[in-house]
Design an enzyme around this catalytic site. Sequence first.
Site, short mmCIF file in Angstrom:
data_model
loop_
_atom_site.label_atom_id
_atom_site.label_comp_id
_atom_site.label_asym_id
_atom_site.label_seq_id
_atom_site.Cartn_x
_atom_site.Cartn_y
_atom_site.Cartn_z
N VAL A 111 32.90 3.95 -10.89
CA VAL A 111 32.53 2.80 -11.73
C VAL A 111 32.55 1.49 -10.93
O VAL A 111 31.67 0.63 -11.09
CB VAL A 111 33.43 2.75 -12.99
N ASP A 112 33.52 1.34 -10.03
CA ASP A 112 33.63 0.10 -9.24
C ASP A 112 32.36 -0.18 -8.43
O ASP A 112 32.00 -1.32 -8.20
CB ASP A 112 34.80 0.20 -8.25
N TYR A 154 13.57 14.23 -4.97
CA TYR A 154 12.23 14.84 -4.90
C TYR A 154 12.22 16.25 -4.32
O TYR A 154 11.16 16.87 -4.24
CB TYR A 154 11.25 13.93 -4.15
N ASP A 187 9.94 -0.16 -1.55
CA ASP A 187 10.75 0.74 -2.38
C ASP A 187 10.77 0.17 -3.80
O ASP A 187 10.69 0.90 -4.79
CB ASP A 187 12.20 0.84 -1.88
N ALA A 203 24.48 4.38 -8.50
CA ALA A 203 24.62 2.97 -8.11
C ALA A 203 24.54 2.82 -6.59
O ALA A 203 25.14 1.92 -6.01
CB ALA A 203 25.96 2.42 -8.64
N GLY A 204 23.77 3.69 -5.96
CA GLY A 204 23.59 3.62 -4.50
C GLY A 204 22.33 2.85 -4.14
O GLY A 204 21.83 2.04 -4.94
N LYS A 260 17.27 -0.69 7.36
CA LYS A 260 16.57 -1.56 6.41
C LYS A 260 17.16 -2.97 6.35
O LYS A 260 16.42 -3.94 6.19
CB LYS A 260 16.62 -0.94 5.01
N ASN A 299 11.61 -2.28 3.98
CA ASN A 299 11.22 -0.92 4.40
C ASN A 299 9.83 -0.92 5.02
O ASN A 299 9.33 0.12 5.42
CB ASN A 299 11.27 0.07 3.23
P1 NAP Z 1 23.54 6.80 -1.94
O1 NAP Z 1 23.41 5.33 -1.68
O2 NAP Z 1 24.41 7.61 -1.05
O3 NAP Z 1 24.04 6.98 -3.47
C1 NAP Z 1 24.29 8.25 -3.98
C2 NAP Z 1 24.52 8.18 -5.48
O4 NAP Z 1 24.71 9.51 -5.98
C3 NAP Z 1 25.78 7.39 -5.87
O5 NAP Z 1 25.56 6.77 -7.10
C4 NAP Z 1 26.81 8.52 -5.98
O6 NAP Z 1 27.91 8.19 -6.81
C5 NAP Z 1 25.98 9.58 -6.66
N1 NAP Z 1 26.55 10.92 -6.50
C6 NAP Z 1 26.61 11.65 -5.37
N2 NAP Z 1 27.18 12.86 -5.60
C7 NAP Z 1 27.50 12.88 -6.94
C8 NAP Z 1 28.11 13.82 -7.78
N3 NAP Z 1 28.54 14.99 -7.32
N4 NAP Z 1 28.25 13.50 -9.10
C9 NAP Z 1 27.82 12.32 -9.58
N5 NAP Z 1 27.23 11.35 -8.81
C10 NAP Z 1 27.08 11.64 -7.51
O7 NAP Z 1 22.13 7.51 -1.92
P2 NAP Z 1 20.69 6.91 -2.32
O8 NAP Z 1 20.01 6.43 -1.10
O9 NAP Z 1 20.85 5.97 -3.46
O10 NAP Z 1 19.93 8.25 -2.76
C11 NAP Z 1 20.23 8.92 -3.99
C12 NAP Z 1 19.25 10.07 -4.17
O11 NAP Z 1 17.92 9.56 -4.29
C13 NAP Z 1 19.21 11.04 -2.98
O12 NAP Z 1 19.07 12.35 -3.48
C14 NAP Z 1 17.97 10.64 -2.21
O13 NAP Z 1 17.38 11.75 -1.53
C15 NAP Z 1 17.06 10.18 -3.34
N6 NAP Z 1 16.08 9.16 -2.90
C16 NAP Z 1 14.77 9.36 -3.22
C17 NAP Z 1 13.84 8.43 -2.87
C18 NAP Z 1 12.40 8.66 -3.24
O14 NAP Z 1 11.51 8.03 -2.64
N7 NAP Z 1 12.11 9.52 -4.18
C19 NAP Z 1 14.21 7.27 -2.19
C20 NAP Z 1 15.56 7.08 -1.88
C21 NAP Z 1 16.49 8.04 -2.24
P3 NAP Z 1 29.21 7.49 -6.15
O15 NAP Z 1 28.88 6.04 -6.02
O16 NAP Z 1 30.28 7.78 -7.13
O17 NAP Z 1 29.45 8.15 -4.82
#
Ligand code: NAP
Length: 299
Positions: free
Chosen positions: A169-170, A241, A117, A143-144, A81, A102
Amino acid sequence: MILTVKKFEINYKRNDLYQVGIFGEKLSHSLSPVFQNVAFKYCQIPALYEVWEFSKDELHERVNLLRKPNSLGANVTIPYKELAYDMVDDLDETAKQIGAINTIVNNSGKLKGYNTDVSGFIRSLKEIASFDPTGKNVLILGAGGAARAAIFGLVNEKVNSITVANRTVDRAVKLINDFGVDQEIFSILSVYDEKISEISLRADLIINATSVGMKHSSMEFESLLSPDQIPANCVVYDIVYNPLITPLLKNAQEAGAEIIQGLWMLIFQGVDSFELWTGKSAPVQNMYQKAMEHFKSLG
Ligand code: NAP
């Protein structure tokens, strides 16, 4: 030999079809072809949406191939992306702000990048829950990358406040630093901070943008909020989802709140992409229905 593409159930020959697809590295589970091909068929547009999986060193060449007359463009997913952002000729304003695309649209050989997105997330809030974010208080867990897209959209919609609660938190601090001018609307805390109840109970919108609750993960049966931490008059959106109803959404239902399934975010980014490629209204319900059926067929 000319191949007839049966997937469409329309007798187009493969060479006559417009091409469109998704760029990514690991796409075997992508749902996009499932609901995009339904939309093309419904609108009787002779196009085939394909999965284009390749490694990073091919990206530049692949982007350039989108300039061909029979190409509509492409979707772009992780990890391309940000890289593809630098390879298109023009960018829409939201894509410029967020620094990632995207969706690529081919306009007679000129490529324009978009970020649906962000636009799809906001549109899903408005169309599925009739939720107008302007002036509202939001709690976002995570915060991802997904949180980032949601926050960009919400800031543009002029929400009143956003609390970002993250395990690290960072990472939340780093994320909100990207929103230079709007710092005063943000607050940050750990997802495990006891004060989260005070914030969640005042929220108009709660979003889970963490992977907590995701099927086949170690947190599959977990929710970061219990029913007594969720107000009945708020909207709860779980970006996860799979499963369609996550543990957080179950808790939100128990609390009497309105829920939005993460599948809607996926569908609406696709809806916005489809409309950019074709100029036609996407058949949203058909796309959603087909994606649901696909899920059910997976068991
Ligand atoms: P990402 O950038 O890897 O971020 C993951 C996030 O989840 C971070 O905030 C991480 O916290 C947190 N996390 C992971 N394991 C955890 C745990 N055990 N306890 C608490 N927090 C936890 O991933 P992303 O791309 O943002 O995706 C996040 C989710 O959204 C995924 O499940 C993905 O499948 C879903 N998603 C859905 C769509 C949609 O269209 N519906 C689109 C994109 C993503 P830390 O920063 O502390 O690691």
